[in-house]
Write an enzyme that holds these catalytic residues in place. Structure first.
Site, PDB file in Angstrom:
ATOM      1  N   ARG A  94       0.860  -1.180   0.000  1.00  0.00           N
ATOM      2  CA  ARG A  94       0.000   0.000   0.000  1.00  0.00           C
ATOM      3  C   ARG A  94       0.902   1.238   0.000  1.00  0.00           C
ATOM      4  O   ARG A  94       2.007   1.206   0.542  1.00  0.00           O
ATOM      5  CB  ARG A  94      -0.880   0.026   1.255  1.00  0.00           C
ATOM      6  CG  ARG A  94      -2.024  -0.988   1.218  1.00  0.00           C
ATOM      7  CD  ARG A  94      -3.122  -0.578   0.237  1.00  0.00           C
ATOM      8  NE  ARG A  94      -4.255  -1.486   0.274  1.00  0.00           N
ATOM      9  CZ  ARG A  94      -4.479  -2.444  -0.624  1.00  0.00           C
ATOM     10  NH1 ARG A  94      -3.646  -2.633  -1.625  1.00  0.00           N
ATOM     11  NH2 ARG A  94      -5.561  -3.215  -0.534  1.00  0.00           N
ATOM     12  N   HIS A 138      -1.181   0.942  -9.846  1.00  0.00           N
ATOM     13  CA  HIS A 138      -1.834  -0.069  -8.993  1.00  0.00           C
ATOM     14  C   HIS A 138      -2.370  -1.229  -9.836  1.00  0.00           C
ATOM     15  O   HIS A 138      -3.563  -1.564  -9.784  1.00  0.00           O
ATOM     16  CB  HIS A 138      -2.974   0.579  -8.181  1.00  0.00           C
ATOM     17  CG  HIS A 138      -3.307  -0.189  -6.931  1.00  0.00           C
ATOM     18  ND1 HIS A 138      -3.618   0.399  -5.742  1.00  0.00           N
ATOM     19  CD2 HIS A 138      -3.381  -1.529  -6.699  1.00  0.00           C
ATOM     20  CE1 HIS A 138      -3.886  -0.513  -4.829  1.00  0.00           C
ATOM     21  NE2 HIS A 138      -3.748  -1.711  -5.388  1.00  0.00           N
TER      22      HIS A 138
HETATM   23  P1  NDP Z   1      -1.707 -12.040   4.256  1.00  0.00           P
HETATM   24  O1  NDP Z   1      -2.581 -11.586   5.374  1.00  0.00           O
HETATM   25  O2  NDP Z   1      -1.855 -13.408   3.731  1.00  0.00           O
HETATM   26  O3  NDP Z   1      -0.169 -11.850   4.672  1.00  0.00           O
HETATM   27  C1  NDP Z   1       0.284 -10.741   5.364  1.00  0.00           C
HETATM   28  C2  NDP Z   1       1.740 -10.974   5.750  1.00  0.00           C
HETATM   29  O4  NDP Z   1       2.244  -9.786   6.373  1.00  0.00           O
HETATM   30  C3  NDP Z   1       1.897 -12.113   6.768  1.00  0.00           C
HETATM   31  O5  NDP Z   1       3.079 -12.814   6.516  1.00  0.00           O
HETATM   32  C4  NDP Z   1       2.001 -11.340   8.084  1.00  0.00           C
HETATM   33  O6  NDP Z   1       2.707 -12.009   9.107  1.00  0.00           O
HETATM   34  C5  NDP Z   1       2.769 -10.139   7.645  1.00  0.00           C
HETATM   35  N1  NDP Z   1       2.595  -9.036   8.608  1.00  0.00           N
HETATM   36  C6  NDP Z   1       1.459  -8.389   8.935  1.00  0.00           C
HETATM   37  N2  NDP Z   1       1.701  -7.454   9.893  1.00  0.00           N
HETATM   38  C7  NDP Z   1       3.016  -7.555  10.169  1.00  0.00           C
HETATM   39  C8  NDP Z   1       3.867  -6.884  11.069  1.00  0.00           C
HETATM   40  N3  NDP Z   1       3.417  -5.927  11.898  1.00  0.00           N
HETATM   41  N4  NDP Z   1       5.176  -7.235  11.096  1.00  0.00           N
HETATM   42  C9  NDP Z   1       5.637  -8.210  10.285  1.00  0.00           C
HETATM   43  N5  NDP Z   1       4.895  -8.892   9.403  1.00  0.00           N
HETATM   44  C10 NDP Z   1       3.590  -8.558   9.342  1.00  0.00           C
HETATM   45  O7  NDP Z   1      -1.911 -10.953   3.083  1.00  0.00           O
HETATM   46  P2  NDP Z   1      -1.734 -11.137   1.507  1.00  0.00           P
HETATM   47  O8  NDP Z   1      -0.427 -11.790   1.238  1.00  0.00           O
HETATM   48  O9  NDP Z   1      -2.962 -11.729   0.924  1.00  0.00           O
HETATM   49  O10 NDP Z   1      -1.713  -9.597   1.051  1.00  0.00           O
HETATM   50  C11 NDP Z   1      -0.757  -8.696   1.560  1.00  0.00           C
HETATM   51  C12 NDP Z   1      -1.091  -7.270   1.140  1.00  0.00           C
HETATM   52  O11 NDP Z   1      -0.801  -7.072  -0.234  1.00  0.00           O
HETATM   53  C13 NDP Z   1      -2.572  -6.883   1.257  1.00  0.00           C
HETATM   54  O12 NDP Z   1      -2.937  -6.579   2.573  1.00  0.00           O
HETATM   55  C14 NDP Z   1      -2.647  -5.678   0.351  1.00  0.00           C
HETATM   56  O13 NDP Z   1      -2.354  -4.485   1.082  1.00  0.00           O
HETATM   57  C15 NDP Z   1      -1.526  -5.916  -0.661  1.00  0.00           C
HETATM   58  N6  NDP Z   1      -2.077  -6.156  -2.006  1.00  0.00           N
HETATM   59  C16 NDP Z   1      -1.758  -5.275  -3.018  1.00  0.00           C
HETATM   60  C17 NDP Z   1      -2.245  -5.475  -4.299  1.00  0.00           C
HETATM   61  C18 NDP Z   1      -1.828  -4.582  -5.435  1.00  0.00           C
HETATM   62  O14 NDP Z   1      -2.425  -4.638  -6.505  1.00  0.00           O
HETATM   63  N7  NDP Z   1      -0.798  -3.779  -5.288  1.00  0.00           N
HETATM   64  C19 NDP Z   1      -3.151  -6.591  -4.605  1.00  0.00           C
HETATM   65  C20 NDP Z   1      -3.368  -7.499  -3.487  1.00  0.00           C
HETATM   66  C21 NDP Z   1      -2.859  -7.258  -2.233  1.00  0.00           C
HETATM   67  P3  NDP Z   1       2.203 -13.454   9.654  1.00  0.00           P
HETATM   68  O15 NDP Z   1       2.622 -14.428   8.561  1.00  0.00           O
HETATM   69  O16 NDP Z   1       2.963 -13.636  10.893  1.00  0.00           O
HETATM   70  O17 NDP Z   1       0.718 -13.332   9.812  1.00  0.00           O
END
Ligand code: NDP
Length: 317
Positions: A232, A280
């Site tokens: 984001r 995006h």
């Molecule tokens: P997931 O919820 O599957 O994965 C999120 C990951 O981030 C997990 O590994 C999580 O850790 C980690 N995480 C979250 N908070 C923290 C933190 N404070 N410190 C360290 N690690 C953290 O999400 P997705 O993979 O499905 O998607 C990720 C993001 O990608 C979405 O939220 C969205 O913002 C973005 N996105 C962008 C798109 C675009 O077109 N540019 C399209 C789709 C998504 P843990 O494994 O421990 O839970």
């Protein structure tokens, strides 16, 4: 507990009605039986227990006391959570992959090849009809760190590792991914960043991750670093990026997401040769795959079995 097989009403919302029409068609293609309902101005609640939405306004959920589950037609839930429109007792379910992981991996691999093979230099040379081979690029000179090892980030990390890049990954809880050196939490952050020459951000936007790509992070990276942001816009401190490109801390950035979208015409990023701007597009939602996944989850919900992809409201993703 199974839920009765009476006609299921699903509340739909997206700003563009053609989007909703497509969702309904795709859900029916999956054999899901339901009656679509919509909130109309000046009308009472629909009584629906399920909703399928994208960027809903607050009033959609007002007085919908029967609502149990809201399916967000996207992976990121920051907008819907930040808007504060959803009652606490309602489960929010996000999309899990539905084709985005593959396109986002492709985007990152393309960006890596652009950077490591200096492709812009060859495009410039071609305009001058100049044959100008550069030195050999060694993958080991390009250690990559992937921030976020979830549904999408883990695939991105594995894709990069399969090509031979040294790959590290960082998440909240400790992950184990073959070919990826995994770090977790604040304790692992500095070691993770300081070993990385390229940082690829695939985190969700939460209070903990906002502006994680900041001056301190950039200064901790290996020299001549690059940032690839597909998470984001607000993960990135945009002023810090410009300052660190200007003072040579960083060599470049590939950005797909921005604090303000569409990126304003007078934004400094547009004019910079060291920043690649894309609108995006790294992970577009495949509506058919999204509705296939949601149809399966609606069936699980009816059968009373647990749903995948329920957002942890406290963690914010
Ligand atoms: P997931 O919820 O599957 O994965 C999120 C990951 O981030 C997990 O590994 C999580 O850790 C980690 N995480 C979250 N908070 C923290 C933190 N404070 N410190 C360290 N690690 C953290 O999400 P997705 O993979 O499905 O998607 C990720 C993001 O990608 C979405 O939220 C969205 O913002 C973005 N996105 C962008 C798109 C675009 O077109 N540019 C399209 C789709 C998504 P843990 O494994 O421990 O839970």
């Amino acid at each position: 507990m199974t839920r009765e097989a009476s006609p299921l009403e699903i509340l739909f919302y997206a700003e563009q009605p053609e989007r909703v029409e497509k969702w309904i068609r795709f859900l029916r293609d999956e054999g899901l039986e339901f009656r679509p309902v919509f909130r109309e101005p000046d009308q009472g609640p629909t009584g629906a227990r399920l909703a399928i939405v994208w960027m809903p306004p607050a009033e959609i959920f007002e007085k919908e006391a029967n609502l149990e589950v809201v399916f967000n037609v996207g992976a990121g839930v920051d907008a819907i959570l930040d808007a504060g429109v959803l009652p606490d007792n309602v489960d929010l379910v996000r999309l899990e992959d539905t084709g985005m992981a593959a396109t986002m991996t492709e985007y990152v691999i393309h960006a890596m090849a652009e950077i490591t093979r200096e492709m812009q230099q060859y495009r410039d040379a071609q305009t001058q009809r100049r044959w100008a081979p550069s030195g050999h690029a060694y993958l080991e000179d390009w250690p990559v760190g992937v921030l976020g090892l979830g549904v999408i980030g883990s695939k991105v990390a594995q894709g990069l590792a399969a090509l031979g890049y040294p790959v590290r990954g960082w998440s909240r809880r400790q992950r184990h991914i073959q070919g990826v050196d995994c770090y977790a939490g604040q304790d692992g952050f500095h070691e993770f960043v300081s070993a990385s020459r390229v940082l690829v951000n695939v985190l969700p936007l939460t209070s903990e991750t906002r502006h994680i790509l900041n001056r301190d992070t950039f200064r901790s990276m290996r020299p001549q670093g690059h940032i690839i942001n597909i998470g984001r816009g607000e993960h990135l401190d945009e002023d810090a990026l410009l300052a660190c490109l200007d003072d040579g801390t960083l060599a470049g950035a590939t950005l797909d997401v921005f604090s303000i979208e569409p990126l304003p015409a007078d934004h400094p990023f547009w004019a910079r040769p060291d920043i690649v701007v894309t609108p995006h597009i790294s992970g577009t939602t495949n509506a058919r795959m999204a509705m296939r996944q949601i149809a399966a989850k609606v069936r699980s919900w009816r059968a009373g079995t647990p749903l995948g992809g329920i957002v942890d409201r406290r963690a914010g993703y």
